[in-house]
Scaffold this motif. Sequence first.
Motif, PDB file in Angstrom:
ATOM      1  N   ALA A  11       0.843  -1.200   0.000  1.00 29.07           N
ATOM      2  CA  ALA A  11       0.000   0.000   0.000  1.00 29.07           C
ATOM      3  C   ALA A  11       0.877   1.249   0.000  1.00 29.07           C
ATOM      4  O   ALA A  11       0.430   2.324  -0.410  1.00 29.07           O
ATOM      5  N   GLY A  72       1.195  12.384  -9.668  1.00 23.30           N
ATOM      6  CA  GLY A  72       0.824  11.291  -8.768  1.00 23.30           C
ATOM      7  C   GLY A  72      -0.458  11.572  -8.009  1.00 23.30           C
ATOM      8  O   GLY A  72      -1.192  12.526  -8.304  1.00 23.30           O
ATOM      9  N   THR A  74      -1.052  12.600  -4.899  1.00 24.37           N
ATOM     10  CA  THR A  74      -1.141  13.826  -4.109  1.00 24.37           C
ATOM     11  C   THR A  74      -1.542  15.005  -4.995  1.00 24.37           C
ATOM     12  O   THR A  74      -2.442  15.780  -4.640  1.00 24.37           O
ATOM     13  N   HIS A 104      -6.965  10.197   2.896  1.00 23.91           N
ATOM     14  CA  HIS A 104      -5.512  10.415   2.868  1.00 23.91           C
ATOM     15  C   HIS A 104      -5.237  11.896   3.124  1.00 23.91           C
ATOM     16  O   HIS A 104      -6.072  12.749   2.816  1.00 23.91           O
ATOM     17  N   ASN A 155      -6.450   3.634   2.550  1.00 22.09           N
ATOM     18  CA  ASN A 155      -5.068   3.172   2.422  1.00 22.09           C
ATOM     19  C   ASN A 155      -4.536   2.476   3.669  1.00 22.09           C
ATOM     20  O   ASN A 155      -3.572   1.733   3.590  1.00 22.09           O
ATOM     21  N   VAL A 182      -6.605   5.963  -5.441  1.00 21.89           N
ATOM     22  CA  VAL A 182      -5.182   5.598  -5.469  1.00 21.89           C
ATOM     23  C   VAL A 182      -4.956   4.151  -5.003  1.00 21.89           C
ATOM     24  O   VAL A 182      -4.173   3.418  -5.596  1.00 21.89           O
ATOM     25  N   GLN A 183      -5.664   3.737  -3.946  1.00 23.44           N
ATOM     26  CA  GLN A 183      -5.471   2.366  -3.469  1.00 23.44           C
ATOM     27  C   GLN A 183      -6.322   1.353  -4.237  1.00 23.44           C
ATOM     28  O   GLN A 183      -6.065   0.158  -4.183  1.00 23.44           O
ATOM     29  N   SER A 203      -2.581   6.890  -8.999  1.00 22.85           N
ATOM     30  CA  SER A 203      -1.124   7.022  -8.898  1.00 22.85           C
ATOM     31  C   SER A 203      -0.468   5.731  -9.363  1.00 22.85           C
ATOM     32  O   SER A 203      -0.821   4.646  -8.886  1.00 22.85           O
ATOM     33  N   HIS A 205       2.478   4.287  -8.959  1.00 26.55           N
ATOM     34  CA  HIS A 205       3.396   3.437  -8.176  1.00 26.55           C
ATOM     35  C   HIS A 205       2.685   2.470  -7.237  1.00 26.55           C
ATOM     36  O   HIS A 205       3.326   1.692  -6.535  1.00 26.55           O
TER      37      HIS A 205
HETATM   38  N1  PLP Z   1      -4.236   8.833  -1.753  1.00 27.39           N
HETATM   39  C1  PLP Z   1      -4.119   7.623  -1.198  1.00 27.39           C
HETATM   40  C2  PLP Z   1      -5.352   6.881  -0.758  1.00 27.39           C
HETATM   41  C3  PLP Z   1      -2.853   7.056  -1.027  1.00 27.39           C
HETATM   42  O1  PLP Z   1      -2.737   5.857  -0.467  1.00 27.39           O
HETATM   43  C4  PLP Z   1      -1.713   7.784  -1.458  1.00 27.39           C
HETATM   44  C5  PLP Z   1      -0.356   7.258  -1.248  1.00 27.39           C
HETATM   45  O2  PLP Z   1      -0.080   6.588  -0.284  1.00 27.39           O
HETATM   46  C6  PLP Z   1      -1.899   9.046  -2.053  1.00 27.39           C
HETATM   47  C7  PLP Z   1      -3.177   9.527  -2.182  1.00 27.39           C
HETATM   48  C8  PLP Z   1      -0.747   9.844  -2.542  1.00 27.39           C
HETATM   49  O3  PLP Z   1      -0.243   9.315  -3.738  1.00 27.39           O
HETATM   50  P1  PLP Z   1       1.234   9.669  -4.237  1.00 27.39           P
HETATM   51  O4  PLP Z   1       2.155   8.868  -3.412  1.00 27.39           O
HETATM   52  O5  PLP Z   1       1.235   9.247  -5.672  1.00 27.39           O
HETATM   53  O6  PLP Z   1       1.411  11.124  -4.086  1.00 27.39           O
END
Ligand code: PLP
Length: 390
Positions: A11, A72, A74, A104, A155, A182-183, A203, A205
């Motif tokens: 995660a 990404g 964020t 998040h 997450n 993202v998750q 995102s 990664h």
């Molecule tokens: N949103 C969630 C639910 C996440 O788990 C994460 C990263 O852990 C993010 C946003 C942020 O993503 P990034 O790492 O690509 O900035």
Amino acid sequence: MNRTEIYLDHAATTPVDPRVLEVMVPYFTRSYGNPSSIYALGREARAALDQARARIARILNCQAREIVFTSGGTESDNLALKGVAFWHLLNGRGRHIVTTAFEHHAVLHSAEYLERFGFEVTYVRPDPDGIVHPEAIEEALRPDTILVSVMYANNEIGTVQPIREIARLCRKRGVTFHTDAVQAAGTLPLDVEKLGVDLLSVSAHKFYGPKGVGFLYVRSGTPILWQQHGGAQESNRRAGTENVPGIVGMAYALELAYEELEERNARIQALRDRLIDDILSRIPDARLNGHRERRLPNNVNVTFEGVDGETLLLNLDLHGIAASSGSACTTGSTEPSHVLLAIGRTPEQARSSVRLTLGKDNTPEEIERTLDVLQETVARLRSLARARAR
Ligand code: PLP
């Protein structure tokens, strides 16, 4: 320094799939042009971007121009919240935003920032199982609500939210709906027509793609004020030379994830179930955080009463096992997880919790070894604590 041999923090991030890396390399070395350049090398890069956008759009069942590449998750979350809010600051009258208490920090801190501009934010609490009820969102809506943001999957505890139902009620009220996927991306369906969302953050990664690249899906007609100024990239919506290798890798990683979805999810979920069942049966006073079924196939989050989570993690690390005590972004801070507090755990319980998140390459042997180390370490830390208390 010891090495990580068993990686159970998917995660936080995932390794880049070698097949993904392979398709990225030519865009570092051979086809390195700037996609805004008009000569052949630039056109090659532009073609790669167009193709990646189209391939992602196929998976989301949307139009290619509804995909905006970002750096990404964020950035996508920031763009969604600030973009919609500032559009309304200029054009509308609404000042109210609804989100949840266990988003998040990319969403929560953006919402708090907007409060400084006069926006009012309602933070809806999930239930003790980590599920946000559509009725709770509906209750929070006001005539001046402009935006609702609810994550697709959490997450930390992996719980999956009833996004379709929430999207449906937002649409009925004419309120823009954003989900932080993202998750969820790479594991749960991303068809934006079926989901009914207006904005969706992804995102790369988190699904075996590279770090520092993602996208925001923006439904045509969504009120949004673009936030990054400079060149005309992304059709004047997000300035900055595009991360071409990253975007190419992200598109392929997403395709692989959905091609291999059923097999990956089934395998990972079987390992997860074994991990949960054995932790709960072999280790006394262990409690699963988050709904048992309505959770991501790879997420295990457990409170071990009387055990300091950070100490447990350090001990796991000494055995070559990588896990996390909540979201990676808060590692190093002593604050208990806001997610665990939001579902009603005490600060003490939150500090006694660890998150283990599995990936496509974990093996049954790794899970067995992790269980042995967990069982032995939790017992040892508890007996040390008892001795100290005497
Ligand atoms: N949103 C969630 C639910 C996440 O788990 C994460 C990263 O852990 C993010 C946003 C942020 O993503 P990034 O790492 O690509 O900035």
